[in-house]
Design a protein around this motif. Structure first.
Motif, PDB file in Angstrom:
ATOM      1  N   ASN A 193       0.815  -1.212   0.000  1.00  0.00           N
ATOM      2  CA  ASN A 193       0.000   0.000   0.000  1.00  0.00           C
ATOM      3  C   ASN A 193       0.853   1.268   0.000  1.00  0.00           C
ATOM      4  OD1 ASN A 193      -2.708   1.021   0.003  1.00  0.00           O
ATOM      5  ND2 ASN A 193      -2.368   1.697   2.108  1.00  0.00           N
ATOM      6  N   THR A 194       1.927   1.278   0.801  1.00  0.00           N
ATOM      7  CA  THR A 194       2.773   2.483   0.902  1.00  0.00           C
ATOM      8  C   THR A 194       3.484   2.804  -0.407  1.00  0.00           C
ATOM      9  OG1 THR A 194       3.056   2.145   3.266  1.00  0.00           O
ATOM     10  CG2 THR A 194       4.658   3.568   2.167  1.00  0.00           C
ATOM     11  N   PRO A 195       4.228   1.817  -1.021  1.00  0.00           N
ATOM     12  CA  PRO A 195       4.871   2.168  -2.306  1.00  0.00           C
ATOM     13  C   PRO A 195       3.866   2.507  -3.401  1.00  0.00           C
ATOM     14  CG  PRO A 195       5.128  -0.182  -1.799  1.00  0.00           C
ATOM     15  CD  PRO A 195       4.639   0.476  -0.573  1.00  0.00           C
ATOM     16  N   ILE A 196       2.693   1.886  -3.377  1.00  0.00           N
ATOM     17  CA  ILE A 196       1.671   2.220  -4.376  1.00  0.00           C
ATOM     18  C   ILE A 196       1.253   3.684  -4.211  1.00  0.00           C
ATOM     19  CG2 ILE A 196      -0.760   1.837  -4.954  1.00  0.00           C
ATOM     20  CD1 ILE A 196       1.088  -0.122  -6.260  1.00  0.00           C
ATOM     21  N   GLN A 197       1.152   4.129  -2.970  1.00  0.00           N
ATOM     22  CA  GLN A 197       0.804   5.537  -2.729  1.00  0.00           C
ATOM     23  C   GLN A 197       1.904   6.456  -3.253  1.00  0.00           C
ATOM     24  OE1 GLN A 197       0.059   5.747   1.476  1.00  0.00           O
ATOM     25  NE2 GLN A 197      -2.060   5.060   1.290  1.00  0.00           N
ATOM     26  N   TYR A 198       3.187   6.042  -3.024  1.00  0.00           N
ATOM     27  CA  TYR A 198       4.290   6.843  -3.554  1.00  0.00           C
ATOM     28  C   TYR A 198       4.186   6.964  -5.070  1.00  0.00           C
ATOM     29  CZ  TYR A 198       6.684   6.283   0.960  1.00  0.00           C
ATOM     30  OH  TYR A 198       7.023   6.301   2.282  1.00  0.00           O
ATOM     31  N   VAL A 199       4.022   5.815  -5.726  1.00  0.00           N
ATOM     32  CA  VAL A 199       3.970   5.817  -7.190  1.00  0.00           C
ATOM     33  C   VAL A 199       2.782   6.638  -7.678  1.00  0.00           C
ATOM     34  CG1 VAL A 199       3.711   4.363  -9.246  1.00  0.00           C
ATOM     35  CG2 VAL A 199       5.139   3.581  -7.345  1.00  0.00           C
ATOM     36  N   GLY A 200       1.640   6.458  -7.029  1.00  0.00           N
ATOM     37  CA  GLY A 200       0.458   7.222  -7.429  1.00  0.00           C
ATOM     38  C   GLY A 200       0.675   8.720  -7.275  1.00  0.00           C
ATOM     39  N   ASP A 201       1.256   9.120  -6.150  1.00  0.00           N
ATOM     40  CA  ASP A 201       1.515  10.540  -5.928  1.00  0.00           C
ATOM     41  C   ASP A 201       2.461  11.088  -6.989  1.00  0.00           C
ATOM     42  OD1 ASP A 201      -0.129  10.439  -3.749  1.00  0.00           O
ATOM     43  OD2 ASP A 201       1.501  10.280  -2.277  1.00  0.00           O
ATOM     44  N   ASN A 202       3.493  10.289  -7.331  1.00  0.00           N
ATOM     45  CA  ASN A 202       4.473  10.755  -8.324  1.00  0.00           C
ATOM     46  C   ASN A 202       3.847  10.854  -9.713  1.00  0.00           C
ATOM     47  OD1 ASN A 202       6.532  10.990  -6.450  1.00  0.00           O
ATOM     48  ND2 ASN A 202       7.275   8.903  -6.771  1.00  0.00           N
ATOM     49  N   VAL A 203       2.985   9.881 -10.070  1.00  0.00           N
ATOM     50  CA  VAL A 203       2.336   9.939 -11.383  1.00  0.00           C
ATOM     51  C   VAL A 203       1.430  11.163 -11.464  1.00  0.00           C
ATOM     52  CG1 VAL A 203       0.665   8.790 -12.895  1.00  0.00           C
ATOM     53  CG2 VAL A 203       2.482   7.463 -11.822  1.00  0.00           C
ATOM     54  N   ARG A 204       0.693  11.417 -10.379  1.00  0.00           N
ATOM     55  CA  ARG A 204      -0.149  12.615 -10.368  1.00  0.00           C
ATOM     56  C   ARG A 204       0.713  13.881 -10.449  1.00  0.00           C
ATOM     57  NH1 ARG A 204      -3.470   9.240  -7.282  1.00  0.00           N
ATOM     58  NH2 ARG A 204      -2.217   9.535  -5.392  1.00  0.00           N
ATOM     59  N   PHE A 205       1.908  13.850  -9.808  1.00  0.00           N
ATOM     60  CA  PHE A 205       2.829  14.985  -9.895  1.00  0.00           C
ATOM     61  C   PHE A 205       3.262  15.203 -11.349  1.00  0.00           C
ATOM     62  CE2 PHE A 205       7.385  16.123 -10.148  1.00  0.00           C
ATOM     63  CZ  PHE A 205       7.319  17.430  -9.708  1.00  0.00           C
TER      64      PHE A 205
END
Length: 453
Positions: free
Chosen positions: A199-211
């Motif tokens: 869940n944590t790395p998925i949140q990182y990746v999601g945040d970066n893609v949105r960035f």
């Protein structure tokens, strides 16, 4: 002739009288002894008759099959259980050879022959084998043999172990089911932990893609400004070399392609990440340890979660259609158990569709609605359907129509227990061969489910 004196005659008469009295006394004594002996004999005979009757009653009443054989191994007597087991009449038995009467598996016959040969072996052991009855049916039995210490006679005991073997089979199946449940519990714990870690790395990746999505929008605006600047420079004939260099770099980078396709790539990435996040959330919810207390359960959420977790098991077999009432009330229950119910019904429906080789368009419909004080759940499939004789047994523990090793017969039995026993609900099935199957579940909104303890 010598004359006998009066005194001698009187003396002789006295002696004869005494002798007669002694003889009468002895006769009375012996008669009494004979009478007492007869009474004792009659009592002993009656006791023997009573014991014989009792032993005969015990012999005949034994549930085990008993066969009494003579020294040459001919049958002397069989009890009713033995006649019933072998399927023979009592009056056809006396005088028959034991080896002619008992036929069956090679192991059993070898064991019997070892105790009927020239040097019989009596070690008070038993053997499990098969004996054939008069109809040719092989019956699993446990055989023992003991000499009874009278005229070299032997008592053979045959115990029908069909019930025992059935219980053992059920026990083994239950142990396998328990082992599988323990494995699934361990897997669920592992899955919950893995989902938490993912869940944590998925949140990182999601945040970066949105960035990057936001940055792309800003860079697109900046590039449009640069294009306007370049076009103005070319129009007014200034900075010609620099404008040409910008044009060359733009063509080399294929800026137009990047500006057109990057938003789609980023949106697809975000969509995939949302799917992963949904699956992770579903796994965490599905593998959460079972509750001992009842809580309000959103049935629609249970269905959505279960579909997400189980998607890999049905996505190549069938399509799923959902018709879930949006404002469906909650029910008091155990969410973990209700997840299990939906999962088992979906798996059962997918298997039915997969078994129907003529069905190229598998479809499972799941719907929910509120009906008075009940919540109704329908799970339908267009699979092979269920015949009437099978339909009456589908909720029986260990009953399965699948090939050995492909089913334990526990899935629908567990569903029935969870719905009826733990939640006080009802589950019914409507099915016709070749026309599909519909399971209908009714759960009362206000019912208080039974404790899981």
């Amino acid at each position: 002739m010598q004359k006998i004196s009066y005194e001698a005659l009187v003396s002789r008469l006295d002696r004869e009288k005494r002798a007669r009295l002694e003889a009468e006394t002895l006769l009375e004594k012996k008669s009494l002894e004979v009478y007492q002996a007869n009474q004792s004999l009659a009592a002993s005979t009656a006791q023997i008759d009573r014991e014989r009757t009792l032993l005969s009653a015990v012999f005949d009443a034994r549930p085990a099959a008993l066969i009494l054989t003579s020294s040459n191994h001919d049958c002397v007597r069989l009890n009713p259980s033995a006649c019933g087991l072998l399927g023979i009449e009592v009056n056809t038995v006396p005088g028959a050879s034991l080896l002619d009467l008992l036929t069956g598996s090679a192991e059993a016959l070898k064991w019997i022959e070892a105790r009927t040969g020239p040097n019989p072996e009596f070690d008070y052991s038993t053997i499990d084998g098969a004996i054939s009855n008069s109809s040719g049916e092989e019956i699993p039995v446990r055989i023992s043999c003991s000499p009874i210490g009278h005229d070299d006679m032997c008592l053979w005991i045959l115990i029908d172990i069909r019930r025992h073997l059935a219980i053992e089979a059920e026990k083994n199946a239950l142990e396998q089911s328990l082992n599988q449940a323990q494995k699934m519990e361990a897997l669920g714990t592992l899955a919950s932990g893995v989902a938490h870690e993912i869940n944590t790395p998925i949140q990182y990746v999601g945040d970066n893609v949105r960035f990057f999505q936001e940055v792309h929008a800003e860079f697109s605006g900046l590039l449009k400004t640069y294009d306007a600047l370049k076009d103005a420079a070319e129009k007014h004939g200034i900075l010609e070399d620099l404008a040409a260099e910008v044009t060359r770099h733009r063509e080399e980078c294929d800026i137009d392609f990047l500006l057109e396709d990057t938003p789609t790539a980023l949106e697809q990435s975000l969509h995939g990440l949302r799917q992963v996040a949904t699956i992770v959330s579903a796994i965490r919810e599905f593998s959460h340890p079972g509750e001992t207390e009842t809580t309000p359960v959103d049935i629609n959420s249970v269905i959505e979660t279960t579909l997400s977790v189980s998607r890999n098991s049905w996505k190549t077999i069938t399509e799923i259609e959902k018709e879930l009432q949006p404002d469906l009330p909650t029910v008091m229950g155990h969410a973990g158990d209700l997840h299990q119910v939906i999962l088992n019904l979906i798996s059962n429906a997918a298997d039915a569709i997969n078994e129907d080789k003529s069905n190229d368009e598998g479809l499972i419909r799941i719907s929910t609605r509120a009906v008075a004080d009940d919540i109704e759940i329908l799970v339908s499939d267009n699979g092979s359907g269920i015949s009437d004789d099978v339909k009456s047994r589908i909720f029986d523990p260990f009953f399965t129509t699948k090939d050995p090793g492909k089913g334990t017969g526990q899935g629908l039995a567990i569903v029935y227990k969870i719905v009826h026993v733990k939640h006080g609900g009802r589950i019914t099935v409507e099915s016709t061969p070749e026309s599909g199957t519909t399971f209908k579940i009714r759960l009362n909104k206000n019912a208080e489910p039974a404790s899981l303890n």
